[in-house]
Design a protein around this motif. Structure first.
Motif, mmCIF file in Angstrom:
data_model
loop_
_atom_site.group_PDB
_atom_site.id
_atom_site.type_symbol
_atom_site.label_atom_id
_atom_site.label_comp_id
_atom_site.label_asym_id
_atom_site.label_seq_id
_atom_site.Cartn_x
_atom_site.Cartn_y
_atom_site.Cartn_z
ATOM 1 N N GLU A 21 0.770 -0.975 -0.019
ATOM 2 C CA GLU A 21 0.014 -0.139 0.115
ATOM 3 C C GLU A 21 0.980 1.131 -0.041
ATOM 4 O O GLU A 21 1.620 1.338 0.849
ATOM 5 N N ASP A 22 0.916 2.004 -1.022
ATOM 6 C CA ASP A 22 1.701 3.201 -1.090
ATOM 7 C C ASP A 22 0.648 4.291 -1.066
ATOM 8 O O ASP A 22 -0.135 4.651 -1.497
ATOM 9 N N GLN A 23 1.764 5.294 -0.302
ATOM 10 C CA GLN A 23 1.099 6.619 -0.286
ATOM 11 C C GLN A 23 1.823 7.422 -1.533
ATOM 12 O O GLN A 23 2.977 7.343 -1.815
ATOM 13 N N VAL A 24 0.791 8.029 -2.477
ATOM 14 C CA VAL A 24 1.435 8.696 -3.546
ATOM 15 C C VAL A 24 0.932 9.988 -3.878
ATOM 16 O O VAL A 24 0.045 10.456 -2.975
ATOM 17 N N ARG A 25 1.704 10.730 -4.990
ATOM 18 C CA ARG A 25 1.076 12.033 -5.397
ATOM 19 C C ARG A 25 0.673 11.584 -6.896
ATOM 20 O O ARG A 25 1.435 10.891 -7.659
ATOM 21 N N THR A 26 -0.508 11.746 -7.302
ATOM 22 C CA THR A 26 -0.941 11.428 -8.517
ATOM 23 C C THR A 26 -0.725 12.285 -9.837
ATOM 24 O O THR A 26 0.042 13.530 -9.408
#
Length: 186
Positions: A21-26
């Motif tokens: 599960e990655d926290q991302v910037r779209t």
């Protein structure tokens, strides 16, 4: 702009897959979360062709979708993927081949997975056993394989058109084999 990983964590792991599960910037620079399934090893897909120029398919019972017509396939060792593809052909179909061509490196379900694969063409596939029997073995039955068949290229195209083959990796592998066959003929 592209996707940017901010942080990540493994939420599940077994000998075959990992889910992160990655926290991302779209791409539009918004914060988000992305769940990704990762394979621990690449997959090998084998389009096996007999000396009679027929393509080999196996009928396999998949836990996720039930009965499925597919090319022989399975996990392969990244250090020697050809040996793994040869092993999968033998295990799933009882066949061996001496003439192998890597058709392409592919990715499966790349919207939610990191699932690299290699598509091979195996020419002059023949039974490994001297008997020439194509009966399904106990080992194949244990894998859920109920049938091994061969189809002419024309019949294969009819099966595809009729929707009898629904496994996308198989469809992609067959497309690559059709393209290779067409390019070799021209």
């Amino acid at each position: 702009m592209t996707w940017t990983k901010v942080s990540g964590r493994v939420v599940y792991d077994n000998p075959w897959i990992r889910i992160v599960e990655d926290q991302v910037r779209t791409p539009d620079d918004q914060p988000g979360m992305y769940g990704v399934l990762e394979l621990h090893q690449p997959a090998g897909f084998v389009v096996a062709v007999t000396p009679d120029d027929e393509v080999v398919l196996v009928n396999i019972d998949r836990y996720t979708v039930g009965e499925s017509w597919e090319v022989p396939a399975g996990g392969v060792d990244a250090a020697d993927p050809l040996a793994g593809a040869q092993r999968e052909l033998l295990e799933e179909s009882g066949l061996v081949a001496d003439d192998w061509t890597l058709l392409a490196e592919v990715n499966s379900l790349n919207g939610v997975c990191r699932a690299p694969g290699l598509v091979y063409l195996a020419r002059d596939a023949r039974p490994a056993r001297d008997s020439g029997s194509t009966d399904v073995t106990a080992e194949q039955e244990a894998e859920g394989i109920s049938q091994v068949i061969t189809l002419s290229w024309d019949d294969l195209l009819q099966w595809i058109t009729a929707g009898k083959i629904t496994d996308n990796e198989t469809l992609g592998s067959l497309m690559l084999a059709f393209a290779h066959r067409s390019a070799s003929a021209g």
